[in-house]
Design an enzyme around this catalytic site. Sequence first.
Site, PDB file in Angstrom:
ATOM      1  CB  ALA A  55      -0.990   0.034   1.163  1.00 28.07           C
ATOM      2  CB  ALA A  56       4.436   2.045  -0.299  1.00 24.17           C
ATOM      3  N   GLY A  57       2.216   2.478  -2.535  1.00 24.57           N
ATOM      4  CA  GLY A  57       1.776   3.152  -3.763  1.00 24.57           C
ATOM      5  C   GLY A  57       0.433   3.845  -3.556  1.00 24.57           C
ATOM      6  CG  ASP A  58      -2.959   1.592  -2.435  1.00 20.54           C
ATOM      7  OD1 ASP A  58      -3.018   1.639  -3.676  1.00 20.54           O
ATOM      8  OD2 ASP A  58      -3.130   0.548  -1.780  1.00 20.54           O
TER       9      ASP A  58
HETATM   10  O1  RIB Z   1      -2.220  -1.843  -2.722  1.00 17.87           O
HETATM   11  C1  RIB Z   1      -2.305  -2.725  -1.640  1.00 17.87           C
HETATM   12  C2  RIB Z   1      -3.623  -3.429  -1.652  1.00 17.87           C
HETATM   13  O2  RIB Z   1      -3.679  -4.276  -2.774  1.00 17.87           O
HETATM   14  C3  RIB Z   1      -3.860  -4.353  -0.469  1.00 17.87           C
HETATM   15  O3  RIB Z   1      -4.455  -3.686   0.625  1.00 17.87           O
HETATM   16  C4  RIB Z   1      -4.716  -5.449  -1.048  1.00 17.87           C
HETATM   17  O4  RIB Z   1      -6.022  -5.447  -0.586  1.00 17.87           O
HETATM   18  C5  RIB Z   1      -4.657  -5.256  -2.561  1.00 17.87           C
HETATM   19  O5  RIB Z   1      -5.817  -4.736  -3.033  1.00 17.87           O
END
Ligand code: RIB
Length: 302
Positions: free
Chosen positions: A250-253
Amino acid sequence: MYKNIHAAVVGSINMDLILNMKKVPEIGENVLGTSYGYANGGKGANQASALAQLGAKVKMIGKVADDANGNKLLENLKSKGIDISGVATDGSQTGLAAIILDGDGRNRIIVYEGANAEIDPQQTVKSIEGKTNLLLVQFETAEDVVVNAVNHAIKNNITTVIDCGPAKSFCLEKMQGATILSPNESETKALTGIYPDSDDNILAAAKVLKERSKTKYIVLKLGERGCALYTGEVLKTFSSYKTNVVDTTAAGDCFTAALALEYINSGDIEKACDFGNKAGAFAVSRMGAENSMPTIKDILKI
Ligand code: RIB
């Protein structure tokens, strides 16, 4: 700081099962895990949480099932002040991600889409309210959901940020003229056939993405190398910030959410790239997806 931002996030909501191990198994091999746990995740929910934690008003639009995971995930989003009225609860099964994490914090993710694949594209557009000034989407829902939402936003002059995760081919030509398109390295390869491992390849891939999508800014996420911004005229790279890497999930998120917020706040895309790098550096230093998202105070310490 970002309280005038009314963001809508159209995307996935998953329960993450995180399995930790020193080394991931080869085909046919059994390895012992060191620990496991459940965490709130899904690219959409992670980005919604990051936006909310940084101070934006956020509406989540997506789908879960009326099951234990779905209820838990919605409760969590609600507890962060996120408006969940755009999340349908009649999905077949809430999305699940199995995340395999090695001793260096590197992940491999298997996603069962479940309800995320059942989101209604028309309903999605109806859920984007008039006051919305920022839209974030990812590719973890069906293509027509993303395309409809983005085109609606472009038509209504909403700043539109497209996170291209997970890696897949996507008809970028169907959504022309968004504000920011941001793939990571493997997503860039999936969309352009070019892995951005050198300056020449970064520029070549960015040009293809710009040409295909006519997006104003292309921002490539380059992991530990930071990010690269392509405006159509200039390519500029921004170095990452070093933190102790615990979990890259989730670093990209986190990067995309911070990039979007800072861009809409200041109108300065270069400042936004740097801010995104700081946010991403914080996220990799914490275990988990949605619960590794920083506050403004956390980012200012990087
Ligand atoms: O980007 C990370 C996410 O990718 C995780 O939380 C997982 O659920 C997938 O969707």
